[in-house]
Design a protein around this motif. Sequence first.
Motif, PDB file in Angstrom:
ATOM      1  N   ALA A 121      61.442  41.947  46.964  1.00 57.33           N
ATOM      2  CA  ALA A 121      62.280  43.007  46.376  1.00 57.33           C
ATOM      3  C   ALA A 121      63.328  43.350  47.373  1.00 57.33           C
ATOM      4  O   ALA A 121      64.499  43.514  47.051  1.00 57.33           O
ATOM      5  CB  ALA A 121      61.295  44.231  45.934  1.00 57.33           C
ATOM      6  N   ASP A 122      62.998  43.652  48.802  1.00 58.81           N
ATOM      7  CA  ASP A 122      63.833  44.126  49.733  1.00 58.81           C
ATOM      8  C   ASP A 122      64.825  42.940  49.965  1.00 58.81           C
ATOM      9  O   ASP A 122      65.962  43.317  50.143  1.00 58.81           O
ATOM     10  CB  ASP A 122      63.126  44.234  50.869  1.00 58.81           C
ATOM     11  N   TRP A 123      64.282  41.592  50.034  1.00 57.93           N
ATOM     12  CA  TRP A 123      65.469  40.714  50.208  1.00 57.93           C
ATOM     13  C   TRP A 123      66.487  40.558  49.007  1.00 57.93           C
ATOM     14  O   TRP A 123      67.712  40.348  49.315  1.00 57.93           O
ATOM     15  CB  TRP A 123      64.869  39.233  50.142  1.00 57.93           C
ATOM     16  N   ILE A 124      66.023  40.823  47.872  1.00 57.78           N
ATOM     17  CA  ILE A 124      66.874  40.573  46.703  1.00 57.78           C
ATOM     18  C   ILE A 124      67.824  41.802  46.670  1.00 57.78           C
ATOM     19  O   ILE A 124      69.030  41.731  46.473  1.00 57.78           O
ATOM     20  CB  ILE A 124      66.223  40.707  45.308  1.00 57.78           C
ATOM     21  N   ASP A 125      67.365  42.894  47.127  1.00 56.83           N
ATOM     22  CA  ASP A 125      68.183  44.147  46.947  1.00 56.83           C
ATOM     23  C   ASP A 125      69.550  44.001  48.026  1.00 56.83           C
ATOM     24  O   ASP A 125      70.415  44.234  47.794  1.00 56.83           O
ATOM     25  CB  ASP A 125      67.582  45.409  47.522  1.00 56.83           C
ATOM     26  N   ARG A 126      68.987  43.368  49.409  1.00 61.82           N
ATOM     27  CA  ARG A 126      69.765  43.267  50.623  1.00 61.82           C
ATOM     28  C   ARG A 126      71.042  42.194  50.435  1.00 61.82           C
ATOM     29  O   ARG A 126      71.958  42.037  50.863  1.00 61.82           O
ATOM     30  CB  ARG A 126      68.982  42.957  51.803  1.00 61.82           C
ATOM     31  N   ARG A 127      70.731  40.945  49.457  1.00 62.55           N
ATOM     32  CA  ARG A 127      71.578  39.897  49.430  1.00 62.55           C
ATOM     33  C   ARG A 127      72.894  40.286  48.484  1.00 62.55           C
ATOM     34  O   ARG A 127      73.899  39.445  48.580  1.00 62.55           O
ATOM     35  CB  ARG A 127      70.879  38.943  48.773  1.00 62.55           C
ATOM     36  N   ARG A 128      73.103  41.551  48.067  1.00 62.88           N
ATOM     37  CA  ARG A 128      74.065  41.705  47.315  1.00 62.88           C
ATOM     38  C   ARG A 128      75.138  42.417  48.209  1.00 62.88           C
ATOM     39  O   ARG A 128      74.895  43.307  48.658  1.00 62.88           O
ATOM     40  CB  ARG A 128      73.781  42.326  45.963  1.00 62.88           C
ATOM     41  N   PRO A 129      76.446  41.996  47.837  1.00 62.18           N
ATOM     42  CA  PRO A 129      77.474  42.713  48.940  1.00 62.18           C
ATOM     43  C   PRO A 129      77.471  43.986  48.218  1.00 62.18           C
ATOM     44  O   PRO A 129      77.385  44.377  47.276  1.00 62.18           O
ATOM     45  CB  PRO A 129      78.889  42.014  48.563  1.00 62.18           C
TER      46      PRO A 129
END
Length: 166
Positions: A97-105
């Motif tokens: 979930a953290d990775w998904i959240d961080r990957r968007r500009p």
Amino acid sequence: MMTASNLTSALVQSLKDKHPDGTRLNRAGPFDFKPPVRPASLQDLCLAVVEHLAHGGQVYGLASHCQALCVHPDVSQAFWRLSQLIKSPGVMWLLLADWIDRRRPMTEKKSSDQDVSSVLLPHLQCLDPALIDDAGRLFDRLLGAYGNEGWTPARLQRLLRSIRAK
């Protein structure tokens, strides 16, 4: 165990379920084809984790909360590889979930997305930052070609990954 009389009654019932013209009625039989369930998007997976944590759930309960989701095979493979580093399935869901959240500009993030970060942050602070980075690299490698909204590989993301690799 299916007896001869059970089989006969099932066949008779299937004949009754047909119209006189030979087409089946709208009843689904036990052997009828059912289309596969579409895997949940990365965004859906992230929102499931945030929903659980935002309503007082704990990290150790994430796996059971998310078990009903249909997971893409690449996510399963990422979790299998991550299990070599981490034994807690809940922590794996948190890291995803953290990775998904961080990957968007930041330009694409809305105010509701800030809530995602604020829900995840207290739980992430309990983890080793090196572990978070290792998991992020693994997810980048195995899931980075997909967009957050679906499972069609995003060409722009593949191009950006190839530029970063040089």
